[in-house]
Design a protein around this motif. Structure first.
Motif, PDB file in Angstrom:
ATOM      1  N   HIS A  79      -7.216  25.327 -26.562  1.00 49.87           N
ATOM      2  CA  HIS A  79      -5.823  25.520 -26.961  1.00 49.87           C
ATOM      3  C   HIS A  79      -5.386  24.672 -28.147  1.00 49.87           C
ATOM      4  N   ALA A  80      -6.000  23.533 -28.396  1.00 49.78           N
ATOM      5  CA  ALA A  80      -5.549  22.615 -29.450  1.00 49.78           C
ATOM      6  C   ALA A  80      -6.413  22.775 -30.698  1.00 49.78           C
ATOM      7  N   ARG A  81      -5.770  22.536 -31.861  1.00 50.25           N
ATOM      8  CA  ARG A  81      -6.466  22.609 -33.140  1.00 50.25           C
ATOM      9  C   ARG A  81      -5.972  21.499 -34.067  1.00 50.25           C
ATOM     10  N   LEU A  82      -6.839  21.081 -34.962  1.00 48.58           N
ATOM     11  CA  LEU A  82      -6.512  20.065 -35.957  1.00 48.58           C
ATOM     12  C   LEU A  82      -7.071  20.540 -37.279  1.00 48.58           C
ATOM     13  N   GLY A  83      -6.240  20.508 -38.340  1.00 47.80           N
ATOM     14  CA  GLY A  83      -6.750  21.045 -39.588  1.00 47.80           C
ATOM     15  C   GLY A  83      -5.902  20.723 -40.795  1.00 47.80           C
ATOM     16  N   ALA A  84      -6.130  21.497 -41.866  1.00 50.60           N
ATOM     17  CA  ALA A  84      -5.460  21.292 -43.152  1.00 50.60           C
ATOM     18  C   ALA A  84      -4.759  22.577 -43.574  1.00 50.60           C
ATOM     19  N   GLU A  85      -3.721  22.436 -44.405  1.00 52.95           N
ATOM     20  CA  GLU A  85      -2.979  23.596 -44.876  1.00 52.95           C
ATOM     21  C   GLU A  85      -2.642  23.435 -46.350  1.00 52.95           C
ATOM     22  N   LEU A  86      -2.595  24.572 -47.050  1.00 48.48           N
ATOM     23  CA  LEU A  86      -2.174  24.653 -48.442  1.00 48.48           C
ATOM     24  C   LEU A  86      -1.078  25.697 -48.546  1.00 48.48           C
ATOM     25  N   GLY A  87      -0.082  25.455 -49.397  1.00 47.04           N
ATOM     26  CA  GLY A  87       1.007  26.408 -49.545  1.00 47.04           C
ATOM     27  C   GLY A  87       1.499  26.491 -50.981  1.00 47.04           C
ATOM     28  N   VAL A  88       2.189  27.589 -51.272  1.00 42.34           N
ATOM     29  CA  VAL A  88       2.821  27.762 -52.573  1.00 42.34           C
ATOM     30  C   VAL A  88       4.058  28.616 -52.388  1.00 42.34           C
ATOM     31  N   GLN A  89       5.092  28.333 -53.149  1.00 45.92           N
ATOM     32  CA  GLN A  89       6.273  29.190 -53.197  1.00 45.92           C
ATOM     33  C   GLN A  89       6.772  29.227 -54.634  1.00 45.92           C
ATOM     34  N   SER A  90       7.307  30.391 -55.032  1.00 45.50           N
ATOM     35  CA  SER A  90       7.660  30.560 -56.432  1.00 45.50           C
ATOM     36  C   SER A  90       8.682  31.667 -56.593  1.00 45.50           C
ATOM     37  N   ASP A  91       9.482  31.565 -57.643  1.00 43.90           N
ATOM     38  CA  ASP A  91      10.310  32.669 -58.105  1.00 43.90           C
ATOM     39  C   ASP A  91      10.345  32.604 -59.629  1.00 43.90           C
ATOM     40  N   ARG A  92      11.311  33.247 -60.253  1.00 42.64           N
ATOM     41  CA  ARG A  92      11.347  33.287 -61.709  1.00 42.64           C
ATOM     42  C   ARG A  92      11.735  31.960 -62.338  1.00 42.64           C
ATOM     43  N   ARG A  93      12.166  30.991 -61.516  1.00 46.01           N
ATOM     44  CA  ARG A  93      12.657  29.730 -62.055  1.00 46.01           C
ATOM     45  C   ARG A  93      11.720  28.549 -61.835  1.00 46.01           C
ATOM     46  N   TYR A  94      10.890  28.592 -60.806  1.00 47.75           N
ATOM     47  CA  TYR A  94      10.058  27.419 -60.515  1.00 47.75           C
ATOM     48  C   TYR A  94       8.860  27.842 -59.655  1.00 47.75           C
ATOM     49  N   THR A  95       7.861  26.948 -59.589  1.00 54.59           N
ATOM     50  CA  THR A  95       6.722  27.093 -58.690  1.00 54.59           C
ATOM     51  C   THR A  95       6.464  25.743 -58.034  1.00 54.59           C
ATOM     52  N   GLN A  96       6.252  25.782 -56.741  1.00 56.15           N
ATOM     53  CA  GLN A  96       6.010  24.551 -55.992  1.00 56.15           C
ATOM     54  C   GLN A  96       4.800  24.737 -55.088  1.00 56.15           C
ATOM     55  N   GLU A  97       3.920  23.751 -55.087  1.00 53.78           N
ATOM     56  CA  GLU A  97       2.741  23.776 -54.228  1.00 53.78           C
ATOM     57  C   GLU A  97       2.839  22.677 -53.189  1.00 53.78           C
ATOM     58  N   SER A  98       2.102  22.850 -52.085  1.00 52.29           N
ATOM     59  CA  SER A  98       2.101  21.843 -51.033  1.00 52.29           C
ATOM     60  C   SER A  98       0.708  21.750 -50.428  1.00 52.29           C
TER      61      SER A  98
ATOM     62  N   MET B  50      15.240  23.553 -63.328  1.00 53.90           N
ATOM     63  CA  MET B  50      15.764  23.648 -61.972  1.00 53.90           C
ATOM     64  C   MET B  50      14.791  22.985 -61.014  1.00 53.90           C
ATOM     65  N   ARG B  51      15.318  22.286 -60.028  1.00 52.77           N
ATOM     66  CA  ARG B  51      14.494  21.621 -59.034  1.00 52.77           C
ATOM     67  C   ARG B  51      14.882  22.123 -57.661  1.00 52.77           C
ATOM     68  N   ALA B  52      13.914  22.602 -56.892  1.00 51.02           N
ATOM     69  CA  ALA B  52      14.170  23.082 -55.538  1.00 51.02           C
ATOM     70  C   ALA B  52      13.212  22.390 -54.591  1.00 51.02           C
ATOM     71  N   GLY B  53      13.467  22.502 -53.284  1.00 48.88           N
ATOM     72  CA  GLY B  53      12.655  21.794 -52.306  1.00 48.88           C
ATOM     73  C   GLY B  53      11.819  22.722 -51.465  1.00 48.88           C
ATOM     74  N   LEU B  54      10.919  22.123 -50.687  1.00 47.01           N
ATOM     75  CA  LEU B  54      10.024  22.883 -49.822  1.00 47.01           C
ATOM     76  C   LEU B  54      10.833  23.606 -48.755  1.00 47.01           C
ATOM     77  N   ALA B  55      10.610  24.903 -48.622  1.00 46.91           N
ATOM     78  CA  ALA B  55      11.364  25.690 -47.641  1.00 46.91           C
ATOM     79  C   ALA B  55      10.488  26.827 -47.143  1.00 46.91           C
ATOM     80  N   ILE B  56       9.445  26.509 -46.382  1.00 46.69           N
ATOM     81  CA  ILE B  56       8.560  27.533 -45.851  1.00 46.69           C
ATOM     82  C   ILE B  56       9.260  28.193 -44.676  1.00 46.69           C
TER      83      ILE B  56
END
Length: 229
Positions: free
Chosen positions: A169-188, A1-7
């Motif tokens: 008030h302003a910021r600049l930076g980096a982010e890491l993410g992950v999402q997963s269920d019983r069918r797939y795992t996706q990192e960003s 199964m293929r799913a897309g980024l959905a934060i």
């Protein structure tokens, strides 16, 4: 199964530099992410009587919608979903930053074309949502985090951001993410910039790549807007 980024249902207090002021009662937030999928969300957090934003109890109400595609035995399938959540929130804040912990029911309606009987997320589903978000502040840096778990579906999302403060008030930076269920795992992984808007509002723009076993890396772009009141 293929799913897309959905934060989805991102921490509404990410980036609110005035979120601990005594006169604030709530925050509204909205945003969208586009990759090989699409998602949008919006909602608000409102402190209960006797409490304030950043301290005590609050209620969060939010909604989300989106679309993604995946393959099932060589058959391309399009999934569209619409959901909502109401949660009780416990808030903490101080000179160190802030943290929120919430629990509440989630409802999701998912339609598939063509229908996929093996996908147990199809149709109407009710789940229990658990969420934590917050940030650790210093003079020049902010470390922010977000985590969300659907208890019955055993699905989760998490994100961490490290931002350098350009000014008050302003910021600049980096982010890491992950999402997963019983069918797939996706990192960003990607970068972001947060900028003030009129009044007490802030806009955050992000971009990067998402990575999942069995497919090529995909670019993503995100935008979110929030404002305390």
């Amino acid at each position: 199964m293929r799913a897309g980024l959905a934060i989805l249902l991102m921490a509404p207090l990410f980036g609110s530099t005035v979120a601990r002021a005594d006169d604030l009662r709530g925050v509204w937030f909205s945003g969208a992410t586009v990759s090989d999928s699409k998602s949008v969300y919006a909602g608000a957090v409102v402190a209960l009587p006797g409490d304030r934003l950043g301290s005590g109890l609050a209620i969060r109400a939010s909604g989300n919608a989106g679309e993604y595609h995946y393959d099932r035995l060589g058959q391309p399938i399009r999934a569209r979903y619409l959901g909502g959540e109401v949660a009780a929130v416990y808030q903490l804040s101080g000179s160190w930053g802030w943290a929120n912990f919430s629990i509440g029911p989630r409802f999701t309606k998912t339609s598939l074309r063509p229908n996929d009987a093996s996908n147990d997320r199809r149709g109407n589903r009710v789940d229990l949502g658990l969420q934590a978000d917050g940030a650790r502040d210093s003079a020049h840096w902010r470390l922010g985090w977000f985590g969300s778990l659907a208890a019955f579906d055993r699905a989760y999302q998490a994100r961490i951001q490290l931002g350098r403060k350009i000014d008050d008030h302003a910021r600049l930076g980096a982010e890491l993410g992950v999402q997963s269920d019983r069918r797939y795992t996706q990192e960003s992984a990607g970068g972001f910039v947060a900028l003030p808007l009129a009044g007490r509002a802030e806009i955050q723009l992000g971009a990067g790549g998402s990575f999942q076993h069995g497919r090529a890396a995909q670019p993503y772009a995100s935008v979110s807007v929030s404002s305390v009141f």
